[in-house]
Design a protein around this motif. Structure first.
Motif, PDB file in Angstrom:
ATOM      1  N   LEU A  21       0.830  -1.207   0.000  1.00 25.86           N
ATOM      2  CA  LEU A  21       0.000   0.000   0.000  1.00 25.86           C
ATOM      3  C   LEU A  21       0.866   1.258   0.000  1.00 25.86           C
ATOM      4  N   VAL A  72      -7.658  -6.486  -1.929  1.00 21.74           N
ATOM      5  CA  VAL A  72      -7.263  -5.085  -1.713  1.00 21.74           C
ATOM      6  C   VAL A  72      -6.977  -4.376  -3.036  1.00 21.74           C
ATOM      7  N   LYS A 123      -8.596   7.328   0.123  1.00 23.64           N
ATOM      8  CA  LYS A 123      -8.890   5.957   0.547  1.00 23.64           C
ATOM      9  C   LYS A 123      -7.607   5.136   0.642  1.00 23.64           C
ATOM     10  N   LYS A 137      -6.070   3.701   4.094  1.00 24.58           N
ATOM     11  CA  LYS A 137      -5.804   2.270   4.225  1.00 24.58           C
ATOM     12  C   LYS A 137      -4.362   2.043   4.659  1.00 24.58           C
ATOM     13  N   ASP A 167      -3.991   2.970   8.253  1.00 21.77           N
ATOM     14  CA  ASP A 167      -4.594   1.944   9.102  1.00 21.77           C
ATOM     15  C   ASP A 167      -3.638   0.775   9.281  1.00 21.77           C
ATOM     16  N   TYR A 168      -2.999   0.335   8.187  1.00 17.28           N
ATOM     17  CA  TYR A 168      -2.033  -0.757   8.289  1.00 17.28           C
ATOM     18  C   TYR A 168      -0.827  -0.333   9.122  1.00 17.28           C
TER      19      TYR A 168
END
Length: 473
Positions: free
Chosen positions: A89, A285, A404, A408, A411-412
């Motif tokens: 990501l 994902v 987004k 994400k 968040d990871y």
């Protein structure tokens, strides 16, 4: 106590101290070796005919709590999964950029709006028309590049799955051999502590790749299954299998992970470990972001397809697919084929009257009705085809896509940080219990040296007594 009994006691003391010194020396030498656990030399009283006859050396054991070791292995699997997700990501975020980055897809969409604004001020200026088409071409190529990036990341994840499956199978083969060796050691009453350390390291390697269940049988051999219960290793080995895919597209999925010919993909991907993370990236994902990217590309192309200019429809068709058509509905992978209409690339000034005689007819080269109508579309809020009910502008949706990805990734990052702290706490507990404390080992070394010296002095005293006795005789 007879001289013979004293001799036996002294000899057993020397043997016991020597065995203890060997264990302590190995502990100190391997204090920093990965996976090495503290070894304990055990001894007990030697009884012969109901009479104490010194001591006997027993099997060397480990100081290990199996449940704590298992928890640490499982936590390493959790971290492996989040590290992979975080890495991929991060690379996706780097290429998509942030909303305020000039290289982001959002900024390039804003550049297209600005190009229409410049064109509306002087449509007769060929430079403005050329600049507008060039900006649109840059945006189209950006969609192409991002589509390629997502598919390349999916292919990379797919390739890594293959590598990890091979690693798991190699570890299972080594475990099968260790099971055999440990069973032989236990049957012969010999220490299997070092072999168990090796087995724990192999279990750690497997656990980093996928969640497993394991238990030790009464014969000291270990049985392994997937977290979902499929047997992997018992008396026989059931290998995993996977066939990597060299090229993926938005409409294509990779091959499943199999165990003994059965598809176990869904059971693995829902758990922890690197394979779970890679499967999640390949199948969930990254395809999720691919859909949003394709939907945004379709939104831009369809919005800039047929434009209503003062009540008359004009087929601008600024962006088309590879066949030169504006898609009538959402198409998976459209972002990879999106391009500026060939006729406009060839003659950018045709943007003044895209259909030449059909639809809206400009009142002259300075007529700016068409670019003004397009600018109105940039301010119009509507929903994406794959996200019904959520209204936004084209620029708003592009910024939301970037946001987004960033959210994400954040968040990871957050979960990875927390899981590492938790893992470090478990590792400290394991080290405190099973690791080698060199201060303790040095103290034990001094005690054993003293015991060895005491036994040696007794042995010398007995030897002198025997010499005196022989001299008398």
């Amino acid at each position: 106590m007879s001289l013979t009994t004293s001799l036996l006691h002294a000899r057993s003391g020397l043997v016991g101290a020597q065995a203890g010194l060997d264990v302590v020396s190995r502990n100190i030498a391997n204090a920093t070796t990965e996976g090495y656990t503290k070894k304990i030399h055990n001894q007990a009283n030697l009884i012969i005919g109901g009479t104490g006859s010194g001591l006997k050396v027993e099997e060397v054991t480990r100081k290990v709590t199996d449940t704590l070791q298992e928890s640490l292995r499982e936590q390493n699997g959790v971290i492996e999964k989040f590290e992979i997700l975080d890495d991929f990501l991060g690379r996706l975020e780097l290429e998509f950029g942030r909303p305020d980055d000039q290289s982001s897809i959002s900024a390039k969409l804003t550049d297209l709006k600005k190009a229409f604004q410049a064109f509306s001020t002087a449509p007769e200026n060929a430079t403005n028309a050329i600049g507008l088409v060039a900006t649109a071409d840059t945006l189209g190529r950006s969609f192409n590049d991002l589509n390629t990036l997502i598919q390349d990341l999916r292919v990379e994840a797919d390739s890594r799955i293959s590598d990890r499956v091979i690693e798991v199978n190699t570890s299972l083969t080594s475990l099968q051999e260790l099971n055999k060796q440990i069973g032989q050691k236990v049957a012969a009453g010999q220490s299997s502590a070092d072999l168990r350390d090796q087995r724990d390291q192999l279990l750690l390697t497997i656990n980093k790749n996928l969640s497993i269940g394991s238990f030790e049988r009464t014969n000291s051999k270990i049985t392994i299954s997937t977290a979902a219960g499929q047997l992997m290793l018992d008396d026989t080995l059931i290998p995993m299998s996977f066939v990597a895919t060299s090229s993926l597209s938005a409409a294509a999925n990779g091959q499943p992970v199999q165990l003994g010919g059965a598809d176990i993909t869904s059971g693995i991907s829902a758990r922890d470990g690197s394979i779970a993370g890679l499967l999640s990236l390949r199948d969930t994902v990254l395809p999720e972001f691919q859909v949003i990217l394709d939907d945004l590309a379709f939104k831009v192309a369809s919005s800039l397809g047929t434009v209503n200019v003062n009540g008359t429809n004009e087929d601008l068709n600024l962006f088309t697919d590879a066949a030169g058509n504006v898609p009538a509905a959402f198409t998976a992978g459209f972002s990879g084929t999106m391009k500026v209409r060939d006729a406009l690339l060839t003659t950018p000034t045709d943007i003044r009257d895209p259909q030449a005689g059909a639809g809206y007819t400009p009142l002259g080269e300075a007529d700016n009705a068409l670019p003004l109508a397009v600018l109105g579309l940039f301010e119009t809020q509507s929903a994406l085809s794959q996200a019904a009910g959520v209204n936004n502008t084209m620029e708003g949706f592009s910024a939301a896509l970037i946001g987004k990805i960033a959210n994400k990734k954040a968040d990871y990052d957050s979960q990875l940080t927390f899981q590492k702290v938790f893992r470090d706490g478990l590792r400290d507990r394991v080290d405190n219990e099973s690791g080698v404390n060199t201060d303790e080992e040095l103290t034990e070394l001094i005690r054993l040296e003293a015991a060895y010296g005491a036994s040696a002095r007794v042995l010398n005293a007995v030897q002198r007594a025997f010499d005196d006795l022989i001299g008398i005789i």
